[in-house]
Design an enzyme around this catalytic site. Sequence first.
Site, PDB file in Angstrom:
ATOM      1  CG  HIS A 225      -2.129  -0.925   0.983  1.00  0.00           C
ATOM      2  ND1 HIS A 225      -3.256  -0.548   0.286  1.00  0.00           N
ATOM      3  CD2 HIS A 225      -2.346  -2.215   1.365  1.00  0.00           C
ATOM      4  CE1 HIS A 225      -4.122  -1.546   0.260  1.00  0.00           C
ATOM      5  NE2 HIS A 225      -3.593  -2.573   0.897  1.00  0.00           N
ATOM      6  CD  GLU A 362      -6.950   0.394  -3.458  1.00  0.00           C
ATOM      7  OE1 GLU A 362      -6.099   0.514  -2.584  1.00  0.00           O
ATOM      8  OE2 GLU A 362      -6.736   0.619  -4.647  1.00  0.00           O
ATOM      9  CG  HIS A 381     -10.494  -2.647   5.661  1.00  0.00           C
ATOM     10  ND1 HIS A 381      -9.524  -3.319   6.361  1.00  0.00           N
ATOM     11  CD2 HIS A 381     -10.518  -3.198   4.423  1.00  0.00           C
ATOM     12  CE1 HIS A 381      -8.967  -4.234   5.584  1.00  0.00           C
ATOM     13  NE2 HIS A 381      -9.555  -4.190   4.394  1.00  0.00           N
TER      14      HIS A 381
END
Length: 695
Positions: A225, A362, A381
């Site tokens: 990331h 994403e 998340h």
Amino acid sequence: MGTIRDKFRGLLQHPYEPLFLPKSDGQLFYDLPEKFFTDRYRPIGQNLINRFSAGSIAPAGTSADTPVMNRVPLNNIPEPDIKFAEAIPRRGAFSLFIPEHRLIAGRLIELFLQQPDADTLGDVAAYARDRLNGPLFQYALASALLHRSDTEDVPVPSFLHLFPDQFVDPAVFPQMREEGRAVLQPNRMSVDIPMNYTASDRVTEQRLAYFREDIGVNLHHWHWHLVYPGDGPDRIVRKNRRGELFYYMHQQMIARYQIERYSQGLGRVTPMDNLRAPIPEPYYPKILRSANNRTYPARYANMTLEDVNRPGDQLRVAVADVERQLQRVIAAIDDGAVVTPSGQRTPLDNFRGIDVLGDIIESSALSVNRQLYGDTHNSGHILISFVHDPREEYLESFGVMGDVTTAMRDPIFYRWHSYVDNIFLRHKLRFAPYGAADLRNAGVNLLSLETELDRRDSVKNTLLTFWQRSQVDLGAGLDFGPEGNVFVTFTHLQHAAFNYRLQVAYSGTAKPATVRIFLAPKRNERGQPLSFEEQRRLAIEMDTFRVNLTPGINNIIRRSVNSSVTIPYERTFRNVANSNIGDTNFRFCGCGWPSHMLVPKGDPIGVEYDLFAMLSNHDRDRVNPLFDERTGCNDAHSFCGLRDRTYPDARNMGFPFDRRVANTVRSFQDFVAPYQNMRVTTITIRFTNTVVART
């Protein structure tokens, strides 16, 4: 006088120690202009300079070998505007999953990239360092260093060395400080981190703690990331096939986790496809944030997701909104196209479709329509990471699912990403199976495929795994702690080095071919055979590399350490913060699956797997210009691509297993039978429950 490397070396260690304190074991001192001191220290700035720069001149009578403090001057630049970044508290929590945090990080990266030269960048970073949130600053500066051409030779340490609290049991830190304070450098002993400290053996999911809580696995997720930020300047976000790589890298991690579960007697991960259902799995992370000495909150059994409304984080995420966004993504897949804000249709049922879909799910700044399709992956998340305090009533920050450095520790990560992966699978199922034109390679006959251990008493087609004890220096992450090295010892999975042996008969003129090697489980946790469709979805890439075929018999030997998926142990764990090495070959290139986790664990009896290899047609694989996997940071290109270059494979990632097969294909043998350039063999992975010290 200090060099450019020195200038950044001190900025990238002891993240919460003020910059005026000596760095690099007392051998690096920054000459700070008055304006660089924060409000707390500016009134006594000259006193601090006099106090801590006393070692800058070698005392009379000392030998020429006596280390002399290296002074790093900072230019008296105009104060940069960093007010926007101060919105994240200096000792608060920073998350790339929180939209406001991502935008701030992107602006800070842009500020660093805008500086005209490396020297000025060092000055701006030095001014910002003591004023900004530690993880935010380190993330933005590391990303800028990795993406600027004039800082290519600046080593970037891993997050492990900067923030070890996010990777290891915090119980070891008092012991580390005691050892470092009471014992002189040559006599210090390593502090041992226990293997299992988050749950007892009575907890079923703890059987996979060696995978979920592996330091190298979590470092890989962080560094991926870092290399592929979701927001920021377009020139660092817009990388070749970025969306597809998000899909493939995560799909491979989920497949690897599932393979490990089977070998440890655990069943399939249940995809988290119902955001309203209670979450049965609890998780007690046992790690803390050194910035404020607060622990990552636990999640108790059977908690239920609620709308997140946290004004302090400028964060509002509703479960119903995420559900609607997910349904829009699924509808777009079924329709074969997504819709842009202007109403134009962008097709998905083509080679680039998976890339477009990856950016949407994403979601990165490259999403064709963030307003319509939302922030689905990141929102999942967020909902999970704030399940314990969705309305900020108890002033608790996010749990481990809210941080890319810690998310993979939690069993729920694999449930959420299994659901995300199923969305990608829904898209892939729309494509027809690969045909003979895609799979064959005329004149190439793969006669044999086998493995052998890299030693004399090798048994063919049997791989061995075991525990290994290794050490890592975490001294650079101990703020206000002892100088010098402070080591910890940890135990991780490891495998014996091995080789692939392929014998290929080739009729034709000399030409290259691409060797693709995959490993797939044969049976589930109950010993029942898996269907080929199940095997295909769980096939993990072990290696992809180019060979040059010549007419006749070609004997190919490929070492496991050269895998296109992994990086060496030294690159995962080596501490560059205190290194004086100037050779650019030692520059930290940390994106890649850890080499010690290349091979699944297996079990003491031995677990059988299907090992598949094919030599595909390089004319259809080739991407110009060709690259050399032995140079730079090219060795983990399957998961990380190439820096500033096109992804080095023209095929879809995961080829030839990324598409469904014809109904007549029921096994690996059925799949390879029509093609001489393919072969499958059975290998056994046997685990020995012994601990071997790393030499």
